[in-house]
Scaffold this motif. Structure first.
Motif, PDB file in Angstrom:
ATOM      1  N   SER A  39       0.852  -1.184   0.000  1.00 15.89           N
ATOM      2  CA  SER A  39       0.000   0.000   0.000  1.00 15.89           C
ATOM      3  C   SER A  39       0.893   1.241   0.000  1.00 15.89           C
ATOM      4  N   ASP A  40       0.269   2.409  -0.061  1.00 16.72           N
ATOM      5  CA  ASP A  40       1.050   3.635  -0.133  1.00 16.72           C
ATOM      6  C   ASP A  40       1.872   3.839   1.129  1.00 16.72           C
ATOM      7  N   ASP A  81       0.531  10.097   0.753  1.00 18.66           N
ATOM      8  CA  ASP A  81       0.661   8.641   0.928  1.00 18.66           C
ATOM      9  C   ASP A  81       0.161   8.209   2.308  1.00 18.66           C
ATOM     10  N   ARG A 219      -6.352   5.726  -2.957  1.00 20.40           N
ATOM     11  CA  ARG A 219      -4.972   5.764  -3.455  1.00 20.40           C
ATOM     12  C   ARG A 219      -4.793   7.065  -4.230  1.00 20.40           C
ATOM     13  N   ASP A 220      -3.558   7.618  -4.195  1.00 16.43           N
ATOM     14  CA  ASP A 220      -3.318   8.828  -4.989  1.00 16.43           C
ATOM     15  C   ASP A 220      -2.673   8.424  -6.311  1.00 16.43           C
ATOM     16  N   PRO A 221      -3.270   8.842  -7.421  1.00 15.21           N
ATOM     17  CA  PRO A 221      -2.809   8.401  -8.736  1.00 15.21           C
ATOM     18  C   PRO A 221      -1.605   9.209  -9.212  1.00 15.21           C
ATOM     19  N   THR A 222      -0.421   8.893  -8.676  1.00  9.72           N
ATOM     20  CA  THR A 222       0.798   9.646  -9.016  1.00  9.72           C
ATOM     21  C   THR A 222       1.459   9.018 -10.250  1.00  9.72           C
ATOM     22  N   THR A 228      -2.802   3.355 -14.060  1.00 13.50           N
ATOM     23  CA  THR A 228      -1.979   2.426 -13.280  1.00 13.50           C
ATOM     24  C   THR A 228      -2.584   2.203 -11.900  1.00 13.50           C
ATOM     25  N   THR A 229      -3.068   3.280 -11.288  1.00 11.77           N
ATOM     26  CA  THR A 229      -3.695   3.155  -9.966  1.00 11.77           C
ATOM     27  C   THR A 229      -4.894   2.211 -10.020  1.00 11.77           C
ATOM     28  N   GLU A 232      -3.878  -1.275 -10.173  1.00  9.15           N
ATOM     29  CA  GLU A 232      -3.395  -1.789  -8.889  1.00  9.15           C
ATOM     30  C   GLU A 232      -4.561  -2.214  -7.994  1.00  9.15           C
TER      31      GLU A 232
END
Lengths: 337, 337
Positions: A39-40, A81, A219-222, A228-229, A232
């Motif tokens: 996880s983040d 995060d 989740r933060d889509p960085t 991609t997020t 995941e």
């Protein structure tokens, strides 16, 4: 272990090769429960509370870009995060790797930006380190930030609670950060300037948690972007995700620049956005709470968790087609964070 | 703020210019109680316990040297920063900045070394990050490690408890790490090879704490060496330190190489040593506990805290003279850790 004998820029993209590196090298070696959750933030039980702990190094180029700089980014990114793990960010570390010859005034500017961003999010930078390397052994300045937070008792975020029927919400426009950095780096002179969305989200996410809404996962889509997020999040055994292209918020400048340059905005990094998976009953409430905050004013419900297409992310396009959106392969924009 | 308009290698030396950077730039900006103590770890009260939190980036060149490598160093160094704060190290983060083109096999070797070092010290690496920069924007591999530990209730370490009459104990020979790295980097081919002392000290320090001995303060004499560490301990208002040259443990190879190259071993970095300040009554006991451990077998009582020479470190030389030992100025050995 992997098929590559050398590290490539794509290993740092946040996409497929990064995941390969993590699953084939780091996980088997640093084998433990906290890390294996990927996880983040690592979630660590400690004296009856749950600590969140996270690290990120920042190598963004250039150091200053419209809407932010490496300092604001390093503080915001680590705060985010922690926040998406349901934690209240409390303490940060700051580790500087500086190339010999860096202007002191530039370092001062970055440090002041870190100070302001941290203060705005009520977080203290409590420990630090400075290393200097010879000219040519770094590119001006790299910053690592680690963060510690305490997980809010009221949250129970876990991908395992996600089920078909849940909704996907994004807190605002996508692609702004990546294209702001790219435009500055390549001196594209696009007008009006695309501004990075780089910002600490802990305040807004805190309000979301306090509302008691049924949030399943955040989740933060960085790096690797929204696509991609979402990849995941999906689960090959249980569910996939369908998103609606027309619902995804995007600034006109980002849309135009992506068309000109041939980039897919779904893969462009964001640094001030959160993706929320929530039960359908609470999706509108969550979107509206996000919209009350300036950082979430463009929040939208963009899709659904579905039983079909397990393990896959599907995009319903504006013209009515459906395409599978894979995880980022390669690296379209290196050194974006 | 400072007199320098550009960052020099000496700003990363751990000596005077590093202290200037910290006191004139970082402290005034990141203003908080935990940081202002400038200890090896920030000490953070949290839910009735005291957390220790520390960060270090490692840029050592070359990546492999006799007795260790950047991975073993990154894990040991952060563990030691927690241990000297009286904390039991528990969780580490690992942030990699990799230069494009790095051999995958080399990264694997470093990761395995981190794994072994962490396992040996019963510490988990629970969160990580990987960034890749273009060829020429880093020198192979830089690693940041942060660490979290819980401060042992039985300790009450603080420079403010130090008083005249206390003893200075060092856990073993000085100068090994710095000269091992230098010899490898410059291919000096000195025979026998000087081995780095790089090792996690948490086990040995744990035994020291468990003994109940009256320990006032501990620090690991890394960048800037023993001289800089002792200068960080002395107090301009209250006390100085006198050390006896003939009591300072040193390997013959280190002594010989320092003489040949003109280095002062007091300023050479150590990565597996601890300096303990303790009440005179317990000094022999502490030395003997250290000696029971293989990592402390050469421990010696090397000096005294004195009321004279406040704020100064004085060395009684073998030939009977006394000289003042200042903090490291400039940087005699860059990229040693």
């Amino acid at each position: 272990m992997t098929n590559n004998t050398k590290i490539t820029l794509a290993h740092g993209s946040g996409g497929k090769l990064t995941h390969e590196l993590v699953s084939q090298l780091f996980l088997p070696n640093f084998n433990n429960v906290a890390l294996s959750q990927l996880s983040d933030s690592a979630l660590l039980p400690l004296n009856g509370m749950k600590l969140a702990f996270t690290t990120d190094s920042y190598v963004v180029k250039p150091l200053f870009f419209p809407g932010g700089d490496i300092g604001k980014l390093a503080v915001s990114g680590t705060i985010n995060d922690l926040a998406v793990a349901g934690a209240r960010p409390m303490f940060l570390s700051a580790g500087f790797i500086i190339e010999e010859g860096l202007e002191m005034s530039l370092l001062e500017k970055v440090v002041r930006s870190m100070k302001e961003t941290a203060a705005g999010a009520c977080v203290d930078i409590v420990t630090g380190d400075t290393k200097v390397v010879e000219k040519g052994s770094a590119d001006k300045l790299y910053i690592n930030t680690c963060g510690i937070g305490i997980v809010d008792d009221r949250t129970n975020l876990s991908p395992s609670s996600i089920e078909a029927g849940d909704k996907i919400i994004v807190s605002g426009t996508i692609g702004d950060h990546g294209l702001a950095v790219l435009s500055e780096r390549e001196s594209l002179g696009f007008n009006p300037l695309i501004q990075s969305d780089c910002a600490p989200l802990s305040g807004m996410i805190g309000k979301l948690i306090a509302s008691g809404a049924n949030i399943k996962f955040m989740r933060d889509p960085t790096r690797g972007g929204l696509a991609t997020t979402l990849n995941e999040i999906v689960n090959p055994q249980k569910y996939g995700i369908v998103i609606e292209e027309q619902s995804i918020p995007m600034n006109d400048g980002v849309r135009a620049l992506c068309e000109i340059l041939g980039y897919d905005p779904l893969y462009i990094a964001n640094e001030g956005k959160v993706v929320v998976v929530a039960s359908a009953d609470d999706a509108v409430k969550i979107r509206d709470i996000l919209r009350e905050d300036d950082l979430g004013k463009d929040a939208e419900i963009i899709g659904n968790v579905v039983e079909d297409a397990r393990g896959k992310v599907c995009l319903k396009t504006v013209i009515g087609g459906t395409r599978i959106v894979d995880m980022l392969m390669g690296d379209q924009l290196p050194r974006i964070c």
